[in-house]
Every structure is written in structure tokens, then in C-alpha cells.
Design a protein around this motif. Sequence first.
Motif, PDB file in Angstrom:
ATOM      1  N   VAL A  80       0.838  -1.204   0.000  1.00 34.78           N
ATOM      2  CA  VAL A  80       0.000   0.000   0.000  1.00 34.78           C
ATOM      3  C   VAL A  80       0.873   1.254   0.000  1.00 34.78           C
ATOM      4  N   TRP A  81       0.687   2.113  -1.000  1.00 35.37           N
ATOM      5  CA  TRP A  81       1.320   3.431  -1.081  1.00 35.37           C
ATOM      6  C   TRP A  81       2.841   3.387  -1.209  1.00 35.37           C
ATOM      7  N   GLY A  82       3.360   2.321  -1.760  1.00 33.47           N
ATOM      8  CA  GLY A  82       4.760   2.316  -2.166  1.00 33.47           C
ATOM      9  C   GLY A  82       5.782   2.299  -1.058  1.00 33.47           C
ATOM     10  N   SER A  83       6.799   3.154  -1.188  1.00 31.97           N
ATOM     11  CA  SER A  83       7.945   3.132  -0.281  1.00 31.97           C
ATOM     12  C   SER A  83       7.551   3.536   1.134  1.00 31.97           C
ATOM     13  N   ALA A  84       8.421   3.229   2.083  1.00 36.41           N
ATOM     14  CA  ALA A  84       8.136   3.504   3.491  1.00 36.41           C
ATOM     15  C   ALA A  84       7.892   4.989   3.739  1.00 36.41           C
ATOM     16  N   TRP A  85       8.762   5.853   3.209  1.00 33.92           N
ATOM     17  CA  TRP A  85       8.567   7.286   3.436  1.00 33.92           C
ATOM     18  C   TRP A  85       7.315   7.786   2.743  1.00 33.92           C
ATOM     19  N   ASN A  86       6.990   7.221   1.588  1.00 28.72           N
ATOM     20  CA  ASN A  86       5.773   7.644   0.890  1.00 28.72           C
ATOM     21  C   ASN A  86       4.535   7.251   1.686  1.00 28.72           C
ATOM     22  N   LYS A  87       4.571   6.098   2.348  1.00 30.42           N
ATOM     23  CA  LYS A  87       3.440   5.684   3.189  1.00 30.42           C
ATOM     24  C   LYS A  87       3.151   6.741   4.260  1.00 30.42           C
TER      25      LYS A  87
END
Length: 271
Positions: A80-87
Amino acid sequence: MEPTETDRHIPVALSSASVYPLSVHDAFAVASDLGFDGVEVMVTNNATSQKADELIHLAERYSQPIVSIHAPTLLLTQQVWGSAWNKISQSCRMALDVGCDTVVVHPPFRWQGNYAETFAHGVRDLADAFGVRIAVENMYPWRVRGRETLAYLPHWDPVGQGYRDVTWDFSHAATAREDSLEALKALGDAVRHVHLTDGSGRTFRDEHLVPGQGTQRVAECLQHLAGNGFEGAIVAEISTRKARGAGDRERLLAQTLAFARTHLGQTVAVD
């Protein structure tokens, strides 16, 4: 006249995780029926949980404000929602869109590389950039064949990590065999958010029991928060997956709500 501590109403909200495997829509409906003060939305693979406009519609329909967004930082929401920072960025943006100021995140796993190594500074920078509070949740050690495995970086325990805002979960504390009351005192004003639940401490599993059914001093902790200027929200996050029969899930959630109201010194509704 200045308001006193007893005049300040601490909201008691319902986590959408508490109605799993039912939908986010069901969480708002149940929260309204039982008299909760709002809803925490856990962002998952469920499409509605990822759409601010649909969440706003549910909040308005059921008169249940959204008090927090739980970022999709669980193992089960890796896609869900890609990379860790993007989440986390997306969760902050959603929080602003739906009108709340708290985002709940889990600490990183050690294998998440640069994200894990820069996490403490990164969440502070993002919180400042978006004007929200990013509350890092306490977790627990993983154990393999009885031996502790270092899964989180910088640590599963937020005490002493310097986070500006923390979410405290009583079930996680039980699994970690921590004393929640002592931890809350140590964290002081950093405690921004609370997941109301319990655990037995007899298992390595995360149980999410109804408060009062485990070994944590949950009642004393709520009393402590109510008397010490706590400005966040108490969010019921119990497991109802094994609920059987009509109304069983609602009974467990109503019991949790009554527990919170009682030990926060609030009026308990009587049917």
C-alpha cells in the motif's frame, strides 16, 4: 473561570482495526451506534481506507470525526502506497484532508536500510513539514524458539528514543512484558495517543484483549493520563475476529468503551 482537568474531555474513539474483517464503513456505523467520540482509520488494502473523500463522507454521515490516521506500516500492508517514506507522507496528507492532526506509525524493521537509519529525524521533519503529529507506536521483541530477535531499529520500545510524539499500545506492552504505567510516566508529555486494549503477557502473540482481561494496569494508566494533562485521544483497538453470534462484537466494543469512560472519570451511558 479556567477549565479544570476534570472539565477536559478526552475523546474515546474506535479503531477501524477493531471491526476486522468488516469494512471501514462498518467501523463508522458501529462507533456511532455505541456512542464513541470518533474513529481512527487504519489504512489497509481496503480501497475506502485509502480515499480521503470517502472517509469524509462516512465521518459526516455518522457524525464521527476522524481522530487519527494509522499509516500502512504493517507487514500486511507492504504493497500500500509504495515506499516507506511515501506511506508516511501520504498518511500525513490524508490526515490534513480529513481534518485530524495525528498519524500513527510503527518503528522501522532493521532490514529497511536507510529508512530505518534515518527514521527518528525523518518523522520529525515530516511532522514539521505537514504540521501534524507523527506518533511512533511501541512494539515488542520478536522471539524465535524463546530467544529475542532484533527486528526493529532503533528499537521496539520508544522510551528513551527521543520521539516527540508516541502512541502507547497496551497489548504490545503486555507482549513485551513491560509495565505500561511506568513507561507512560517515563514518556511524560510525549504520549500523544493511546491504543486501548490489554494482553496476558503469557504468549509471544499480540492479543489485543478487552481492557481489564489482561495483566496490564490499564485502569491506573487511564486515571494517570486523565489527571496529568493528556491532550490526545484514547482509541479502542481490540480484536473481535473471534466474535460469535449476533451482537457479540458490539458487546465487546461497548465493554471497552465503558471501561474507558469509567477510568477517565467520564459519564457512562446506560441503556
